[in-house]
Design a protein around this motif. Structure first.
Motif, short mmCIF file in Angstrom:
data_model
loop_
_atom_site.label_atom_id
_atom_site.label_comp_id
_atom_site.label_asym_id
_atom_site.label_seq_id
_atom_site.Cartn_x
_atom_site.Cartn_y
_atom_site.Cartn_z
N ILE A 84 0.83 -1.20 0.00
CA ILE A 84 0.00 0.00 0.00
C ILE A 84 0.87 1.25 0.00
CG2 ILE A 84 -1.81 1.26 1.24
CD1 ILE A 84 -2.63 -1.43 2.48
N LYS A 85 0.56 2.15 -0.94
CA LYS A 85 1.26 3.43 -0.99
C LYS A 85 0.50 4.45 -0.16
CE LYS A 85 2.78 6.90 -4.32
NZ LYS A 85 2.30 7.53 -5.55
N LYS A 86 -0.82 4.42 -0.31
CA LYS A 86 -1.65 5.37 0.44
C LYS A 86 -2.90 4.67 0.93
CE LYS A 86 -4.28 9.64 0.02
NZ LYS A 86 -4.74 10.73 -0.84
N ALA A 87 -3.25 4.91 2.18
CA ALA A 87 -4.46 4.33 2.73
C ALA A 87 -5.45 5.44 3.08
CB ALA A 87 -4.14 3.52 3.98
N ILE A 88 -6.65 5.33 2.52
CA ILE A 88 -7.74 6.23 2.91
C ILE A 88 -8.61 5.40 3.83
CG2 ILE A 88 -9.70 7.59 2.08
CD1 ILE A 88 -8.23 7.82 -0.62
N VAL A 89 -8.62 5.74 5.12
CA VAL A 89 -9.17 4.82 6.10
C VAL A 89 -9.76 5.60 7.28
CG1 VAL A 89 -6.84 4.49 7.05
CG2 VAL A 89 -8.57 2.79 7.54
N SER A 90 -10.77 5.01 7.90
CA SER A 90 -11.43 5.66 9.02
C SER A 90 -10.80 5.26 10.36
CB SER A 90 -12.92 5.28 8.98
OG SER A 90 -13.49 5.28 10.23
N ALA A 91 -10.46 3.97 10.49
CA ALA A 91 -9.90 3.47 11.75
C ALA A 91 -8.55 2.80 11.49
CB ALA A 91 -10.87 2.48 12.39
N PRO A 92 -7.48 3.60 11.32
CA PRO A 92 -6.19 3.02 10.91
C PRO A 92 -5.45 2.29 12.02
CG PRO A 92 -5.98 5.39 11.16
CD PRO A 92 -7.44 5.07 11.35
N VAL A 93 -5.58 2.76 13.26
CA VAL A 93 -4.78 2.17 14.34
C VAL A 93 -5.69 1.72 15.47
CG1 VAL A 93 -2.83 3.64 13.77
CG2 VAL A 93 -4.40 4.35 15.59
#
Lengths: 266, 227
Positions: A84-93
């Protein structure tokens, strides 16, 4: 000629996936909602520099194997293998532990765009519905508003949120037919119907393929028009007294049992 | 700040959840965040029908199952398996947040690190890791008709959590309506923070000592009532 969106293998279903593609990955956090076999096929395909759009960044297969999930991979398969180069995400961690995504982020190996969950759903839906954007009241006065147009409508402030356009959507449904009509199972619906039709190509991994006409038109959640390919998971057999004859299922069961043993021996 | 106030007995998690559940009036639709808020589902006052919403696309679910029971296709937002019950309905994510953002949710209960006197709230950035997860918190804070925050009144080292101005990145501004802590119940109003109730053995003056902004003492302010 009869319409037939059914493809025979997961590898065939993602054969045209390419480096740098933007992919929507359905589901929530729990593995039951996720197109796990398609994610494995994307990993096998070897594509990299992906932009992924998902609710969460994955817990990893080991966690789900211990809970008895027969198909245990989640977003973590693309995270830990650095695809993955870029993650568009709501709950990353996670608040509970440092996950693989957080480690990559700290190492500067992945770019993060964090989006409020409802805004993520609406930006995906905007792409699917042919909208140029949506005005959203969430994120005012926070990091989310940076660089976005603000507009006051009826005395309330909104942010202009733009559609997320994608190349592929990987979704998981319970049953599907050769037209791509889909139904889901319980809380495993989540982002799957939202993402169906929001990408150039939507691929549905289903627990079971059924005959056209078997799904009640009143109960179909995703109309087939949104879906381009349907691929069926291997059958999961009861490990009790039932004799297992399917070779692939036997192999995956053995691998599963070995993995569980390895994970529990740790 | 007085050292002995930090050591003074406070309400435990279960009692905080019990006090929160008192707000769940008959027929309301409620979303519970992880932690103490989720415990509140066990304390719905007898005779009241309350509908619980979970952001992962379910409304009207039942109690959390015993470990190992239940289906992985029926879970709450924390991934715990829950029991089905009559009237339950499933929906996708756009619908789930249309419910939240569109003002169809009566109450959202969440934890937080800080709340300001204006009702600004911070709960997504993990302070010691300088990273965090927004998830559904911003939507729930902005969208629900009433936002209740349940948290300890001060940090373990005695720093204020109810503050004049946030020093963490905000989740949402001017969104909190009520704060339930381990020593007090406070309403957030246009005039300021109004102390409504305090824990047994505490006084309004002691609650004020652990609160940075000046509290308005409600004329009916008294000991916390749970029923």
């Amino acid at each position: 000629m009869p319409i037939n969106k059914i493809v025979s293998s997961f590898d065939e279903a993602v054969a045209d996936m390419f480096d740098g593609a933007t992919i929507l990955v359905g589901g929530f956090g729990t593995v039951a909602s996720i197109a796990t076999c398609l994610l494995e096929a994307v990993y096998r395909k070897g594509v990299k520099d992906l932009t992924t759009v998902s609710n969460a960044s994955g817990f990893g297969a080991d966690v789900w194997k211990l809970q008895g999930a027969p198909f245990p991979e989640d977003m973590d398969i693309l995270v830990r293998n650095e695809r993955i180069k870029k993650a568009i995400v709501s709950a990353p961690v996670s608040a509970l532990y440092v996950n693989n995504f957080e480690q990559l982020l700290r190492a500067g190996k992945v770019e993060l765009e964090m989006v409020p969950q409802g805004t993520l759903a609406e930006r995906v839906r905007a792409a699917k519905a042919g909208l140029g954007g949506v005005y959203v009241p969430v994120g005012i006065g926070t990091v989310v508003e940076e660089g976005k147009e603000k507009k006051v409508i009826d005395g309330r402030e909104y942010l202009l949120e733009l559609p997320i356009k994608a190349d592929f959507a990987l979704i998981h449904a319970h049953k599907g037919d050769r037209w791509g009509n889909l139904v889901y199972n319980g809380t495993s619906r989540t982002f799957n119907p939202t993402m169906a039709g929001a990408a150039k190509v939507t691929i549905a991994e289903v627990d079971e393929i059924v005959e056209l006409g078997e799904l009640d038109p009143e109960h179909i959640i995703t109309p087939g028009v949104y879906v381009d390919r349907v691929v069926e998971r291997p059958k999961v057999y009861d490990t009790g007294d039932t004799e297992i004859t399917d070779k692939q299922a036997l192999e995956s069961l053995k691998k599963f049992q070995d993995d569980v043993k390895k994970a529990t021996d740790k | 700040m007085s050292e002995n106030l930090l050591e003074k007995e406070k309400l435990d998690r279960q009692v905080m959840a019990l006090r929160t559940a008192k707000e769940f009036e008959d027929g309301l639709c409620v979303n519970l965040g992880v932690g103490i808020p989720m415990l509140a589902s066990n304390f719905v006052p007898a005779g009241r029908e309350v509908i619980f919403h979970s952001e992962n696309g379910v409304m009207g679910y039942g109690e959390i199952t015993l470990p190992g029971e239940g289906s992985l296709d029926l879970v709450n937002a924390g991934g715990q398996t829950v029991h089905p019950q009559p009237g339950m309905v499933f929906f996708g994510h756009d619908e789930s947040f249309a419910i939240v953002r569109g003002g169809h949710l009566d109450i959202s209960v969440m934890g937080a690190y800080q709340v300001s006197e204006k009702g600004d709230m911070a709960n997504y950035m993990i302070p010691e890791r300088k990273i965090g997860t927004i998830g559904g918190a911003m939507d729930l804070a902005v969208g629900a008709k009433k936002c209740i925050i349940v948290m300890n009144h001060v940090t373990k080292t005695g720093e204020f959590r109810i503050v004049k101005k946030l020093n963490y990145l905000p989740t949402a501004l001017n969104c909190v309506d009520m704060i339930v802590t381990d020593i007090a119940v406070i309403d957030v109003t246009d005039k300021g923070l109004v102390l409504k109730e305090f824990a047994p053995g505490w006084t309004p003056e002691e609650v004020q000592q652990l609160t940075e902004p000046t509290l308005i003492i409600d004329p009916d302010c008294g000991e916390i009532t749970l029923m």
